[in-house]
Design an enzyme around this catalytic site. Structure first.
Site, PDB file in Angstrom:
ATOM      1  CB  SER A   1      -0.869   0.339   0.916  1.00 35.54           C
ATOM      2  OG  SER A   1      -1.999   1.044   0.803  1.00 35.54           O
TER       3      SER A   1
ATOM      4  CG  ASP B   1      -3.473  -3.160  -4.532  1.00 34.19           C
ATOM      5  OD1 ASP B   1      -3.390  -3.687  -5.354  1.00 34.19           O
ATOM      6  OD2 ASP B   1      -4.124  -3.149  -3.478  1.00 34.19           O
TER       7      ASP B   1
ATOM      8  CG  HIS C   1      -5.160  -1.993  -0.784  1.00 38.86           C
ATOM      9  ND1 HIS C   1      -4.505  -1.890  -1.192  1.00 38.86           N
ATOM     10  CD2 HIS C   1      -5.344  -1.364   0.546  1.00 38.86           C
ATOM     11  CE1 HIS C   1      -3.633  -1.326  -0.981  1.00 38.86           C
ATOM     12  NE2 HIS C   1      -4.341  -0.295   0.411  1.00 38.86           N
TER      13      HIS C   1
END
Length: 394
Positions: free
Chosen positions: A242, A265, A323
């Site tokens: 992330s 991601d 995610h």
């Protein structure tokens, strides 16, 4: 720079009744877990100038199985951190009217190597660290991979994945906290710094740019602590989940010791979006998240190609994931028996199991870092594999 150390959970978490143990990775290695506090007296904390910058890291060191004399089970989190993370997850899920079973995190354990064969021919900069192990490392890992966490997310939520990656790749894996950004950081003296200084709003570009720069400086502190000097970029990789993804690119722009990066991601932020990077970079997204759907990925890809046309860069997608692919959530769903909850699967765990996810990550990240840092062939990165059909080349 001043360093202090602690046993991350064995001391502070003593007395807990444990019910779930993450499976030990089935590889030639066992893993030693060391948590350390790093203090840089030359740098005032960028979020609170009243004290020098101090951070916490978790280091997962692969030990050849023959040299691990004893393993032991240790708490996944301290009681304080488990309770705090329960509250954070509960608040996050409440927006979708989804409930989180409090107490799960406090019930989990990791099995680590806690007694290591001493070999006189080995040496380690961290010999005096208090850790889940006794003696010196019996062999030098093949390299080092820094792991960047999601925005506001504790490094402890990556411990099981880091253990698996260290065991699977044979690399030292180091996960970093970033106080005042990370939701909570507990130090050896029992003090806690709570986060909240960096908003989750993707439009808060100034705050996010500042946070990226802080993370890059923290990474430099870690590399200094590990004794990795300039010119050692061929030995150091950075995998970020992330917000850790753009952090990987930002560190690569500012520190040549990091020779390869992975964005798992994350939406891209910071100067790298417009200038790209000059060393190998891998982007791995959840379904539908790639350069065709995220303009920051497209800008980063185009900038890398325009400014460094010979640099290797590929995009992959992991089917069935959500995610937070690099975090422990998938493994927690497996170990805690929570996959019967369709809502949690859709929000936190993903349809692909944590065990399968970490198996794929171990294989592909290992091949990537061996290729990018050691000059070996692309391996699985050369193209689609029948063995791992979940991994899609974009």
């Amino acid at each position: 720079m001043q360093l202090t150390h602690l046993l991350p959970a064995a001391v502070l978490g003593a007395g807990l009744v444990q019910t779930g143990v993450f499976p030990v990775p089935d590889t030639p290695y066992r893993v030693q877990w060391t948590s350390s506090e790093l203090v840089d007296h030359a740098r005032p904390d960028p979020f609170n100038s009243s004290h020098p910058r101090r951070i916490m890291i978790s280091r997962f060191t692969p030990i050849p199985a023959r040299d691990c004399l004893q393993t032991c089970r240790v708490p996944y989190m301290t009681p304080l951190m488990a309770s705090h993370e329960d509250a954070v997850i509960t608040a996050f899920l409440a927006r979708g009217n989804i409930s989180w079973p409090r107490g799960v995190l406090a019930s989990l354990e990791l099995e680590v190597c806690c007694k290591v064969l001493r070999r006189s021919s080995s040496s380690s900069k961290n010999n005096n660290a208090r850790s889940f192990g006794v003696g010196l490392k019996s062999s030098v890992p093949r390299g080092t991979v820094l792991v960047g966490t999601g925005l506001n997310t504790t490094r402890l939520m990556y411990s099981a994945s880091a253990q698996n990656l260290a065991a699977g790749m044979g690399y030292d894996v180091v996960v970093m906290d970033h106080p005042y950004e990370t939701d909570a950081v507990q130090f050896p003296d029992g003090s806690v710094i709570y986060g909240g200084r960096v908003p989750r709003d993707p439009n808060a570009t100034e705050a996010l740019a500042h946070a990226l720069d802080v993370r890059s400086q923290d990474a430099a502190l870690v590399l200094d602590y590990l004794g990795i000097g300039q010119g050692c970029g061929e030995r150091v990789g950075f995998a970020g989940d992330s917000f850790g993804g753009p952090a990987a690119a930002d560190v690569m722009l500012k520190d040549r010791r990091v020779g390869a990066g992975v964005n798992v991601d994350g939406m891209m932020f910071g100067p790298a979006v417009n200038v790209g990077v000059a060393r190998p970079f891998l982007s791995l997204g959840s379904p539908g998240h790639n350069s065709t759907s995220d303009e920051t990925w497209a800008r980063f890809r185009d900038a890398t190609t325009a400014n460094n046309s010979r640099v290797w860069h590929k995009e992959l997608s992991l089917a069935g994931s959500v995610h937070g692919i690099l975090s422990d959530f998938g493994l927690i769903g497996d170990v805690a028996g929570l996959r019967d909850s369709g809502e949690l699967v859709g929000s936190l765990f993903g349809k692909i199991t944590g065990a399968r996810t970490i198996e794929i990550l171990k294989e592909y990240l290992s091949d990537f870092f061996e290729f990018a840092l050691k000059g070996k062939g692309q391996g699985l990165l050369a193209g689609p594999s029948q063995k791992y059909p979940e991994l899609i080349f974009v």
